[in-house]
Scaffold this active site. Structure first.
Site, PDB file in Angstrom:
ATOM      1  N   SER A  88      28.394  12.181  10.970  1.00 42.92           N
ATOM      2  CA  SER A  88      29.602  12.750  10.868  1.00 42.92           C
ATOM      3  C   SER A  88      30.779  11.976  11.220  1.00 42.92           C
ATOM      4  O   SER A  88      32.033  12.244  10.645  1.00 42.92           O
ATOM      5  CB  SER A  88      29.476  14.123  11.754  1.00 42.92           C
ATOM      6  N   ASP A 118      37.229  18.878  18.155  1.00 42.59           N
ATOM      7  CA  ASP A 118      36.406  20.079  17.735  1.00 42.59           C
ATOM      8  C   ASP A 118      35.441  19.849  19.108  1.00 42.59           C
ATOM      9  O   ASP A 118      34.308  20.801  19.153  1.00 42.59           O
ATOM     10  CB  ASP A 118      35.607  20.329  16.610  1.00 42.59           C
ATOM     11  N   HIS A 173      33.958  15.695  17.795  1.00 40.13           N
ATOM     12  CA  HIS A 173      34.655  14.866  17.133  1.00 40.13           C
ATOM     13  C   HIS A 173      36.116  14.530  17.510  1.00 40.13           C
ATOM     14  O   HIS A 173      36.537  15.391  18.244  1.00 40.13           O
ATOM     15  CB  HIS A 173      34.535  15.169  15.570  1.00 40.13           C
TER      16      HIS A 173
END
Ligand SMILES: *[C@@H]1O[C@H](CO)[C@@H](O)[C@H](O)[C@H]1NC(C)=O
Ligand SMILES: *[C@@H]1O[C@H](CO)[C@@H](O)[C@H](O)[C@H]1NC(C)=O
Ligand SMILES: *[C@@H]1O[C@H](CO)[C@@H](O)[C@H](O)[C@H]1NC(C)=O
Length: 374
Positions: A42, A337, A340
């Protein structure tokens, strides 16, 4: 240079030497690579298989104005690298499959959120059921090998394409540890994954490319998710300077050390290729140590977007879902978040790699023009 802001000033002090060395090189680096081919998780996924909550605001709000499948408020490190080389933001291969493969000539991204370096089978054999996607690094490489012939006609064409491309091999491996850490597997068990993870990354290097950048792991002990889940009453567990959890940062450093040893070995055996280690860990530690100078005020550890608690992180209330809240000024925060980082933090890491000292060998030295007078 009339009045430089404190941020600029500190950055320049920090990296003044490197900036002096590299500022002459930077002008020439655009056009250095004709394409970027990216693998990872991610931290680099530009919408292959994003997690469901990435599809909701406030994801993407800072740079794109709406969610793009990226796990941030804006651009990722990969995006800054593409822009630096004057290339388009990397199109996702899986997410963009309906388009013609010709659109991947200047770059293609195979990174998938939640991806692990090791295949699902590795974890299942050990009875660890914490893998959320089967698009591991090996599967991503398979997809690449499958699609490569559609980008080049002859084998010498393909060779040329690979040789003029920059390969971004990661960050990958973080999820091989994140998932079992969050499932409370023992540290001994997780430690035993490190060698296999490094071997999986190492086995991906021989793609036929000339330049491969391999990032290490971030300082996970500074991550709002880890700080929340491993909150401790023992102050000795925390680095008094940063507030990060020492034992988790040591774990990330252990991975990074083994990775660098392995990369050095492969480099020595393959002098015709260039393997660049991207030191995400120390590039990020700069802003965890000097939060104010980097514009993060006192907010380097607390998430901008999340479901509350001391670090504004709650696993059952993800960013993008009700009733999570979002900060007013994302650039004040390093953590986006909880898992990340914000675009602001990713930009500092990018600058640490390209303008600062955190690529080994330095990326700027690779693109010196070959004209004799240079
Ligand atoms: C991965 O999982 C999906 C659905 O869970 C399945 O359709 C696919 O075949 C799997 N791919 C591989 C390479 O195992
Ligand atoms: C996380 O959010 C849930 C749902 O709102 C709440 O019940 C729970 O107490 C929260 N956990 C923490 C640690 O704050
Ligand atoms: C955002 O700003 C508004 C208005 O100044 C304020 O009421 C609110 O508490 C702020 N929200 C956060 C999360 O800081």
């Amino acid at each position: 240079m009339a009045s430089s802001s404190p941020t600029e000033f500190s950055w320049r002090t920090l990296f003044s030497k490197i900036i002096l060395i590299s500022s002459t090189l930077i002008q020439h680096t655009n056009g250095c690579f004709t394409s970027i081919i990216s693998f990872g998780d991610s931290l680099a996924d530009t919408s292959n298989l994003p997690l469901p909550n990435f599809a909701f605001p406030p994801y993407g709000e800072t740079y794109f104005g709406s969610p793009t499948g990226r796990s941030s408020d804006g651009r990722l490190i990969t995006d800054f690298i593409a822009q630096y080389f004057g290339l388009p933001l990397l199109p996702p291969y899986i997410g963009g499959k309906s388009a013609s493969n010709r659109s991947f000539l200047k770059g293609v991204n195979f990174a998938v959120a939640d991806a692990t370096a090791l295949d699902v089978a590795f974890f299942e054999e050990r009875g660890v059921h914490t893998v959320f996607t089967n698009v591991s690094l090996g599967v991503q490489l398979g997809l690449f090998t499958e699609m490569l012939p559609s980008l080049c006609q002859t084998s010498s064409d393909c060779k040329e394409l690979l040789q003029s491309s920059l390969i971004l091999l990661g960050e990958i491996g973080g999820n091989d540890y994140n998932n079992p850490f969050f499932a409370r597997e023992s540290i001994e068990e997780i430690q035993s994954y490190v060698s296999p993870v490094i071997n999986a990354i190492a086995s991906a290097i021989n793609l036929g490319a000339r330049t491969i950048m391999v990032p290490g792991n971030l300082p996970i002990g500074c991550s709002a998710s880890y700080l929340t889940l491993f909150k401790s009453f023992s102050t000795e567990e925390y680095d008094s300077e940063t507030g990060c959890l020492i034992w988790l940062n040591k774990f990330a450093e252990y991975h990074n050390e083994l990775l660098q040893i392995k990369l050095n070995q492969i480099q020595q055996l393959n002098p015709h290729i260039t393997i660049i280690y991207a030191d995400y860990y120390h590039a990020a530690m700069e802003f965890y140590r000097s939060t104010k100078e980097f514009g993060f005020a006192m907010r380097a550890l607390t998430s901008c977007c999340g479901g509350g608690g001391p670090y504004n992180f709650n696993r059952s209330v993800e960013c993008g879902r009700q009733p999570s809240t979002v900060c007013n000024k994302t650039a004040d925060y390093a953590s986006w978040d909880g898992l990340h980082l914000t675009e602001a933090a990713y930009r500092w890491i990018f600058r640490g790699l390209f303008e600062g000292p955190y690529t080994i060998p330095h990326i700027g030295t690779l693109c010196v023009p070959t004209t004799p007078s240079a």
